[in-house]
Enzyme design. Structure first.
Site, PDB file in Angstrom:
ATOM      1  N   HIS A  85      -1.701  -2.810  -6.492  1.00  0.00           N
ATOM      2  CA  HIS A  85      -2.289  -2.460  -5.204  1.00  0.00           C
ATOM      3  C   HIS A  85      -3.802  -2.635  -5.263  1.00  0.00           C
ATOM      4  CE1 HIS A  85      -3.331   0.810  -2.027  1.00  0.00           C
ATOM      5  NE2 HIS A  85      -3.322  -0.405  -1.500  1.00  0.00           N
ATOM      6  N   GLU A 118      -4.582  -0.098  -8.368  1.00  0.00           N
ATOM      7  CA  GLU A 118      -3.489   0.803  -8.713  1.00  0.00           C
ATOM      8  C   GLU A 118      -2.356  -0.036  -9.319  1.00  0.00           C
ATOM      9  OE1 GLU A 118      -3.041   4.723  -6.016  1.00  0.00           O
ATOM     10  OE2 GLU A 118      -2.914   2.875  -4.873  1.00  0.00           O
ATOM     11  N   ASN A 132      -3.318   6.453  -1.274  1.00  0.00           N
ATOM     12  CA  ASN A 132      -2.949   6.546   0.137  1.00  0.00           C
ATOM     13  C   ASN A 132      -2.113   7.786   0.440  1.00  0.00           C
ATOM     14  OD1 ASN A 132      -4.350   4.356   1.091  1.00  0.00           O
ATOM     15  ND2 ASN A 132      -2.681   2.909   0.777  1.00  0.00           N
ATOM     16  N   SER A 147       0.811  -1.212   0.000  1.00  0.00           N
ATOM     17  CA  SER A 147       0.000   0.000   0.000  1.00  0.00           C
ATOM     18  C   SER A 147       0.845   1.263   0.000  1.00  0.00           C
ATOM     19  CB  SER A 147      -0.914   0.020   1.236  1.00  0.00           C
ATOM     20  OG  SER A 147      -1.733  -1.119   1.283  1.00  0.00           O
TER      21      SER A 147
END
Length: 697
Positions: free
Chosen positions: A427, A439, A477, A406
């Site tokens: 991801h 992702e 994130n 992440s």
């Protein structure tokens, strides 16, 4: 006649064939062709008109190239009125899909026949509008208000059998649409069937529209189009005439056309289709992908394996012990049982997936022949490097080695292998078999065909795939860290977690940031804060109250307590009474005097932090286009679709005002509120984020 509509006579029947591949979209040429076809049929003495689509479908909807542009004559509404008013018997033969304007044309016909596989619906609410060519007036008259409201307010299509059951079509017959349509039309002529215009049917019986309006606004978290469409259906029941109902539908349609939500949802519609179309992948063939390995059978790994199995891939799940492998198998089987319950797979398919397509293993050698392997192990760089070193030793040449990290640096992970060109970040978002976002994190040495394979995998799994460069947290994130930090700062300065959560759910999020943190696990953020602590700038404001919760063993929903307290059998949580004391202690430690925040100020600061960090992500090339950010936040972080994404929202509210607010906030904290250079440049040039999307297309 337009080339998009072919005219021919078969006895007394004028046949109008749509020829506008690939989906017979109702563009200007099609509309003009239909209008001319009716005029010719009536002039030449035909007794009936049959409308059908050549190729794979009836009219699948509007021409998306016309979206957002002024409608040229004839409009959908005028065309439908003209079709319905024809003195000839009008029959539509449906196959493929009849969506939006397509279904409205069919409803304007006097009779409707379909093949069993046909689907029909009115999905306009997903574009922030409502059916504007009589759909809200005609559908309730043939199907009843309940069925019409379900179709119109959800936008979900239905199959031919259900449409027949509800009076939307008159007959379902297997065969070619032209042949079954001609046979049905001839049968109607021979039987002396009358014209049967839907506008002549009596107004349908109404329901408690006010109560349903409130419920739709609540269910849609503020989305206007379903609730506004309900008011149009209400007009079908209560207006003095069919024509008055059409006028009310048009008024409501124009209200939505002129709304910010329509701008946001149209942007989301186009961006969802554009996000995975990367110029550098044009003509690049992905690698063969038939067998996949997954390392780590926890919630994330089991979800990835489930998604892969459902897409037709063979999966080898690697765990470190027999007990862990058995637990992983149980999680995967649980996920697949859910797919059986929802009707996605049969019981026999479940058996095949769990006994033939899935292999459990406890030794890396089991991954020797997989085409791609995804590790979903603990978020720790040393652990990741150990895994990739072992994969490098056992996986076949050309196998793709992917990390589900992440936050961590894919370049550093790739460097521990002898084949960094085969390493990529994939991801997923938990639960991976449900969440739509993927992702695709491209490292410095990742080969272009590996990138193409990442996107090919995303397509196989039904994901919205977004390209990201390498940075801490990638696109999503990283931005999340910024707006969560902003929320923490507001708490230190006087807001409460519960006020912030309430303000953001009012904005349209399903959950506020602190409820989301509880759902994800507070230990994730705690680990990230500890990892970043050695390199943290001394000027950064870092609260201690979240760490205190974790130090006491409170990680959110999985432990029963976090910002909220969760009780078994009860949905949601109640505010944790210990949290205000932790916050007060943190404020006292820092010598802060709390002040009052309005909900509007909370929302504005939160959104400005999100937009500012997103602008940095785009400016640095981590995201190639603003729409990449928007799709990441929409599909991975619950951003309200009707706002279009944070950067579309910023365009709508005005970049100059956002920059002015950021500069004002910087007077209190010039470290956190550093304006993004890209945002400053766009404002200086009088441009917006969407200009960058257009340049990249």
């Amino acid at each position: 006649m337009s080339d998009a509509i072919r005219y021919e006579r078969v006895g007394d029947i004028a046949v109008l064939t749509a020829q506008n591949p690939p989906v017979n979209a109702l563009g200007l040429d099609v509309r003009r062709g239909l209008l001319a076809g009716f005029e010719r049929a009536e002039t030449e003495g035909a007794k009936a008109v049959l409308i059908y689509g050549d190729g794979r479908t009836y009219f699948a909807g509007a021409d998306i190239r016309e979206f957002g542009k002024p409608m040229q004559a004839p409009s959908f509404a005028d065309l439908c009125t003209r079709i319905e008013a024809s003195p000839l018997i009008v029959v539509s033969a449906l196959h493929g899909t009849a969506l939006g304007g397509g279904l409205e044309v069919a409803l304007s016909s006097h009779y409707r026949i379909a093949v069993p596989s046909a689907k029909m619906g009115l999905p306009e609410v997903h574009l922030g509008i409502l059916p504007g060519a009589g759909g809200t007036q005609r559908l309730p008259r043939v199907a009843g208000v309940g069925m019409a409201l379900d179709m119109i307010t959800t936008g979900r299509p239905i199959g031919a059998a259900k449409a027949l059951e509800n009076g939307i079509i008159d007959r379902v017959v297997e065969g070619e649409p032209r042949e079954i349509g001609l046979a049905y039309t001839q049968e109607l002529l021979e039987a002396g069937a009358p014209r049967r215009a839907v506008c002549d049917l009596p107004a349908p019986k109404g329901v408690d529209f006010d109560a349903m309006h409130v419920a739709l606004l609540k269910k849609g978290r503020g989305q206007l189009s379903p609730a506004t469409a309900l008011r149009a259906v209400q007009a079908a029941c209560e207006a003095d005439s069919f024509e008055a109902g059409l006028r009310r539908e048009r008024e409501l349609f124009m209200e939505l056309m002129n709304s910010d939500q329509r701008l946001g949802m149209i942007h989301a519609f186009f961006s969802e289709r554009a996000v995975s179309k990367l110029p550098e992948l044009k003509g690049v063939a992905p690698r063969v992908l038939a067998e996949m390995g997954v390392i780590g059978g926890g919630t994330m790994g089991a979800g990835i394996a489930t998604a892969a199995l459902l897409s037709g891939l063979k999966v080898t799940m690697l765990e470190m012990t027999d007990a862990a492998a058995a637990a992983a198998q149980g999680r995967i089987e649980g996920n697949l049982k859910g797919a059986v319950k929802r009707g996605k797979i049969s019981a026999d398919q479940f058996t095949a997936l769990t006994t033939q397509a899935l292999t459990l293993a406890t030794d890396y050698s089991a991954l020797a022949q997989v085409d791609l392997v995804v590790e979903a192990v603990f978020e720790d760089m040393s652990v990741k490097k150990t895994v990739f070193t072992q994969l490098d030793a056992v996986c076949k040449p050309g196998a793709i080695l992917a990390s589900n990290t992440s936050y961590l640096d894919i370049n550093e992970i790739a460097a521990c292998t002898s084949r960094p060109e085969d390493v990529i970040g994939l991801h997923f978002f938990s639960p991976a078999h449900v969440m739509k976002l993927l992702e695709v994190v491209v490292a410095d040495k990742t080969a272009i065909d590996v990138v193409a394979t990442g996107f090919a995998l995303g397509k196989m799994l039904g994901k919205i795939s977004v390209r990201s460069g390498v940075c801490d947290g990638f696109i999503g994130n990283r931005i999340l860290a910024a707006y969560r930090a902003c929320a923490d700062h507001m708490i230190l300065d006087g807001a409460s977690p519960y006020q912030i959560d309430a303000a953001m759910t009012a904005f349209g999020f399903a959950m506020g940031p602190f409820a989301v943190a509880d759902l994800a696990g507070l230990d994730i953020g705690w680990a990230a804060r500890k990892r970043l602590a050695p390199t943290r700038d001394a000027r950064e404001r870092v609260p201690s109250f979240p760490d205190k919760l974790c130090e006491d063993g409170h990680f959110g929903q999985k432990t029963g307590k976090g910002y909220y307290v969760y009780e078994a059998g009860k949905r949601g949580g109640t505010p944790n009474p210990d949290v205000p004391g932790l916050i007060d202690a943190n404020r006292a430690e820092l010598g802060l005097t709390p002040r009052v925040f309005t909900d509007a100020e909370i929302t504005r600061r939160y959104m400005c932090a999100m937009v500012n960090e997103a602008a940095k992500v785009v400016g640095e090339g981590i995201a190639r286009r603003p729409l990449d950010v928007d799709m990441t936040l929409l599909f991975g972080y619950g951003f309200p679709r009707y706002h279009g994404g944070p950067l579309k929202w910023a365009d709508i509210v005005g970049l100059d005002d956002i920059l002015a607010d950021i500069n004002t906030y910087a007077k209190g904290d010039d470290f956190f509120w550093q304006p993004a250079p890209l945002l400053q440049q766009l404002v200086a040039d009088g441009r917006c984020f969407d200009d960058l999307n257009k340049e990249a297309s």
